[in-house]
Design a protein around this motif. Structure first.
Motif, PDB file in Angstrom:
ATOM      1  N   ARG A 266     102.126  43.448  35.377  1.00 34.34           N
ATOM      2  CA  ARG A 266     101.816  44.805  34.892  1.00 34.34           C
ATOM      3  C   ARG A 266     100.521  45.281  35.514  1.00 34.34           C
ATOM      4  N   GLU A 267     100.591  46.413  36.202  1.00 37.60           N
ATOM      5  CA  GLU A 267      99.425  46.977  36.875  1.00 37.60           C
ATOM      6  C   GLU A 267      98.592  47.823  35.918  1.00 37.60           C
ATOM      7  N   ILE A 268      97.276  47.730  36.080  1.00 38.56           N
ATOM      8  CA  ILE A 268      96.309  48.568  35.374  1.00 38.56           C
ATOM      9  C   ILE A 268      95.476  49.251  36.456  1.00 38.56           C
ATOM     10  N   VAL A 269      95.289  50.553  36.371  1.00 37.99           N
ATOM     11  CA  VAL A 269      94.513  51.283  37.376  1.00 37.99           C
ATOM     12  C   VAL A 269      93.338  51.979  36.702  1.00 37.99           C
TER      13      VAL A 269
ATOM     14  N   ARG B 215      88.020  34.153  45.933  1.00 31.51           N
ATOM     15  CA  ARG B 215      87.877  33.668  44.555  1.00 31.51           C
ATOM     16  C   ARG B 215      87.457  34.804  43.620  1.00 31.51           C
ATOM     17  N   SER B 216      86.636  35.725  44.095  1.00 31.12           N
ATOM     18  CA  SER B 216      86.137  36.813  43.248  1.00 31.12           C
ATOM     19  C   SER B 216      87.247  37.785  42.822  1.00 31.12           C
ATOM     20  N   ASP B 217      88.391  37.724  43.490  1.00 27.69           N
ATOM     21  CA  ASP B 217      89.512  38.595  43.133  1.00 27.69           C
ATOM     22  C   ASP B 217      90.341  38.050  41.973  1.00 27.69           C
ATOM     23  N   LEU B 218      90.012  36.842  41.521  1.00 28.95           N
ATOM     24  CA  LEU B 218      90.647  36.259  40.336  1.00 28.95           C
ATOM     25  C   LEU B 218      89.756  36.605  39.139  1.00 28.95           C
ATOM     26  N   ILE B 219      90.225  37.493  38.302  1.00 35.71           N
ATOM     27  CA  ILE B 219      89.419  38.003  37.190  1.00 35.71           C
ATOM     28  C   ILE B 219      89.532  37.093  35.968  1.00 35.71           C
ATOM     29  N   LEU B 220      90.712  36.580  35.701  1.00 33.18           N
ATOM     30  CA  LEU B 220      90.944  35.732  34.534  1.00 33.18           C
ATOM     31  C   LEU B 220      92.107  34.795  34.818  1.00 33.18           C
ATOM     32  N   ASP B 221      91.963  33.531  34.418  1.00 36.17           N
ATOM     33  CA  ASP B 221      93.035  32.553  34.609  1.00 36.17           C
ATOM     34  C   ASP B 221      93.069  31.637  33.394  1.00 36.17           C
TER      35      ASP B 221
ATOM     36  N   ILE C 243      98.093  33.615  31.078  1.00 36.90           N
ATOM     37  CA  ILE C 243      97.584  34.943  31.409  1.00 36.90           C
ATOM     38  C   ILE C 243      96.702  34.857  32.652  1.00 36.90           C
ATOM     39  N   ILE C 244      97.029  35.657  33.635  1.00 39.31           N
ATOM     40  CA  ILE C 244      96.218  35.765  34.850  1.00 39.31           C
ATOM     41  C   ILE C 244      95.973  37.254  35.074  1.00 39.31           C
ATOM     42  N   ILE C 245      94.748  37.605  35.440  1.00 36.17           N
ATOM     43  CA  ILE C 245      94.437  38.978  35.858  1.00 36.17           C
ATOM     44  C   ILE C 245      93.795  38.878  37.238  1.00 36.17           C
ATOM     45  N   ILE C 246      94.359  39.601  38.192  1.00 37.26           N
ATOM     46  CA  ILE C 246      93.840  39.595  39.560  1.00 37.26           C
ATOM     47  C   ILE C 246      93.598  41.034  40.022  1.00 37.26           C
ATOM     48  N   SER C 247      92.770  41.160  41.051  1.00 39.12           N
ATOM     49  CA  SER C 247      92.507  42.489  41.623  1.00 39.12           C
ATOM     50  C   SER C 247      93.713  42.934  42.452  1.00 39.12           C
ATOM     51  N   GLY C 248      93.791  44.229  42.692  1.00 40.91           N
ATOM     52  CA  GLY C 248      94.861  44.770  43.528  1.00 40.91           C
ATOM     53  C   GLY C 248      94.806  44.209  44.938  1.00 40.91           C
ATOM     54  N   LYS C 249      93.592  43.965  45.421  1.00 41.24           N
ATOM     55  CA  LYS C 249      93.410  43.395  46.765  1.00 41.24           C
ATOM     56  C   LYS C 249      94.075  42.018  46.857  1.00 41.24           C
TER      57      LYS C 249
ATOM     58  N   TYR D 151      96.377  36.719  21.238  1.00 39.54           N
ATOM     59  CA  TYR D 151      95.175  36.402  22.003  1.00 39.54           C
ATOM     60  C   TYR D 151      94.486  37.709  22.367  1.00 39.54           C
ATOM     61  N   THR D 152      93.182  37.779  22.108  1.00 37.43           N
ATOM     62  CA  THR D 152      92.400  38.981  22.411  1.00 37.43           C
ATOM     63  C   THR D 152      91.201  38.595  23.261  1.00 37.43           C
ATOM     64  N   ARG D 153      90.890  39.433  24.240  1.00 37.09           N
ATOM     65  CA  ARG D 153      89.751  39.157  25.119  1.00 37.09           C
ATOM     66  C   ARG D 153      89.273  40.456  25.742  1.00 37.09           C
ATOM     67  N   THR D 154      88.002  40.482  26.129  1.00 41.87           N
ATOM     68  CA  THR D 154      87.424  41.598  26.875  1.00 41.87           C
ATOM     69  C   THR D 154      87.156  41.115  28.292  1.00 41.87           C
ATOM     70  N   VAL D 155      87.544  41.920  29.279  1.00 41.60           N
ATOM     71  CA  VAL D 155      87.345  41.562  30.686  1.00 41.60           C
ATOM     72  C   VAL D 155      86.714  42.738  31.418  1.00 41.60           C
ATOM     73  N   THR D 156      86.157  42.449  32.579  1.00 40.50           N
ATOM     74  CA  THR D 156      85.604  43.485  33.451  1.00 40.50           C
ATOM     75  C   THR D 156      86.423  43.492  34.732  1.00 40.50           C
ATOM     76  N   VAL D 157      86.926  44.669  35.100  1.00 38.87           N
ATOM     77  CA  VAL D 157      87.757  44.793  36.301  1.00 38.87           C
ATOM     78  C   VAL D 157      87.069  45.714  37.306  1.00 38.87           C
ATOM     79  N   PRO D 158      87.361  45.531  38.598  1.00 37.10           N
ATOM     80  CA  PRO D 158      86.795  46.419  39.620  1.00 37.10           C
ATOM     81  C   PRO D 158      87.531  47.758  39.634  1.00 37.10           C
ATOM     82  N   PRO D 159      86.961  48.761  40.306  1.00 36.13           N
ATOM     83  CA  PRO D 159      87.685  50.032  40.443  1.00 36.13           C
ATOM     84  C   PRO D 159      89.005  49.818  41.182  1.00 36.13           C
ATOM     85  N   GLY D 160      89.962  50.655  40.857  1.00 35.42           N
ATOM     86  CA  GLY D 160      91.263  50.562  41.522  1.00 35.42           C
ATOM     87  C   GLY D 160      92.261  49.787  40.690  1.00 35.42           C
TER      88      GLY D 160
END
Length: 130
Positions: free
Chosen positions: A41-44, A84-90, A63-69, A98-107
């Motif tokens: 699922r994409e988030i923009v 490695r910096s493009d892996l936001i959460l693993d 749960i994995i969150i990665i950058s679009g790049k 499960y609840t969590r707060t994350v920081t994502v890059p623009p895009g």
């Protein structure tokens, strides 16, 4: 009587934030997954930044969150472009909810949520600005 009226007025005039206002939901989606299937699922976001999410499922999830790049590099099988910096959460295995707060890059950023159970499960993903 004046003290009571003053307290009532103060309560009504306090900002909603100080009284525990509901967070601003920007994604609320449910999906049924077969065993060991992934939900991508994409988030923009225009500016990037922090957001919170909650995942509910009838079984354990990964749960994995990665950058679009990184998503593009993986799809193109371009190993040299993966950083490695493009892996936001693993999180290999978490109970739900499960609840969590994350920081994502623009895009673009991508959730990759896997059903780790041996049964069909219904998953619920909710993303919000705290």
């Amino acid at each position: 009587m004046k003290a009571w009226m003053t307290l009532t007025l103060l309560w009504l005039l306090l900002p909603a934030v100080t009284r525990g206002a509901e967070p601003q939901v920007f994604l609320d989606q449910t999906k049924e997954l077969t065993p060991h299937l992934e939900w991508n699922r994409e988030i923009v976001t225009k500016k990037g930044g922090k957001f919170s999410f909650t995942i509910e499922s009838q079984g354990p999830v990964s749960i994995i969150i990665i950058s679009g790049k990184r998503q593009q590099a993986q799809l193109a099988k371009d190993i040299d472009a993966i950083e490695r910096s493009d892996l936001i959460l693993d999180l290999p295995s978490v109970p739900t909810p499960y609840t969590r707060t994350v920081t994502v890059p623009p895009g673009s950023s991508w959730f990759i949520i896997e059903n780790l159970s041996d049964q069909n499960v219904k998953m619920h993903l909710k993303c919000y600005v705290p």
